[in-house]
Design a protein around this motif. Structure first.
Motif: not given
Length: 295
Positions: A8-11, A13-19, A146-153, A173-179
């Protein structure tokens, strides 16, 4: 080139589609809600409204595609999480075979090398295996936490003044990734289509301990002494259930925490660490976190 994208237009897929659209390609985006796809259709994408649990729909939408971007969308209404993931994976592969598609980029995850024992990642590992058996050229994107999983905190911070989960220590270390960096990697792979066979690409933005995460995010929200508290598996599952998650999801996320805590989930990443990781660091994400916290 004709690309078909799930998500869909998720975190991601949306920027991927735009590229891909900016590069002048034909893009079809699969989603369940036409209204949510309007931000992409207004830019030239074609909306394919339907369910990934409908193999006939997928077969029709995949027709004529040069390459696919596949991800298994979340469905919190199911009672058999792995069963749902396997069904979607099987339907993807069936539709790919009918249409003789050769190039596939997949949103998988760190921990997929385990094949079993990583909670929700087990279904992604199954998708990897089915595509390998199908003989397509596959690029398995394996981002980390995912960084945004930290919002659940945020509710935990506001309610108890702490961060925590059933993993984490000052020494690991926890490996972190931005969408957005996942979208960049997916676009790079789809635009080049240079991959053959089945290969893995790990995507990471930063590598930090959970105690460091609490320290940096705490400062960003004005809580200088914010601490990360390791929970027991029982505490983790009970907290997820109390937060309203169904049993199958509470158990899955608890299992993922166990795999992270043991080191198994990140083991293949550290053995095959990318020579270059992303540029969006924890301190950069802290600004997004503070905005969400204060909203």
């Amino acid at each position: 080139m004709k690309y078909v994208l799930t998500g869909g237009a998720g975190h991601i897929t949306k920027p991927l589609a735009e590229k891909l659209l900016t590069a002048g390609h034909e893009v079809t985006v699969i989603g369940r809600d036409a209204a949510k796809l309007e931000s992409l259709t207004h830019k030239g994408a074609t909306a394919a409204v339907g369910s990934v649990e409908d193999v006939n729909f997928l077969t029709n939408v995949f027709a004529g595609a040069d390459a696919l971007y596949l991800m298994i969308p979340p469905n919190f209404a199911v009672t058999d999480w792995l069963g749902y993931q396997k069904k979607v994976a099987d339907y993807f592969v069936q539709a790919i075979k009918v249409n003789q598609i050769k190039k596939v980029v997949v949103l998988s995850s760190i921990g997929a090398h385990m094949r079993k024992g990583a909670g929700p990642v087990d279904g992604l590992a199954y998708l990897e295996q089915q595509l390998e058996a199908a003989g397509t050229d596959n690029k398995f994107l394996r981002p980390s936490y995912f960084y945004y999983n930290l919002f659940s905190q945020i509710p935990l911070i506001k309610g108890m003044g702490i961060m925590g989960a059933n993993m984490g220590s000052p020494d690991t270390k926890l490996v972190l990734t931005h969408t957005s960096e996942i979208a960049d990697a997916a676009a790079e792979e789809l635009l080049s289509l240079s991959f053959t066979g089945s290969t893995v690409r790990y995507i990471a933005s930063d590598e930090r301990s959970t105690f460091d995460i609490a320290n940096v995010l705490g400062k960003a929200i004005g809580k200088e002494n914010l601490q990360w508290i390791p929970f027991s598996d029982e505490q983790m599952k009970a907290g997820l259930l109390q937060a309203g998650l169904a049993e199958v999801f509470a158990q899955g996320y608890t299992e993922m925490g166990m795999a992270l805590r043991s080191g198994e989930m990140e083991a293949d990443y550290w053995s095959n660490r990318p020579a270059k990781i992303g540029t969006i660091k924890l301190e950069d994400f802290a600004k997004e976190f503070a905005a969400a916290y204060n909203n």
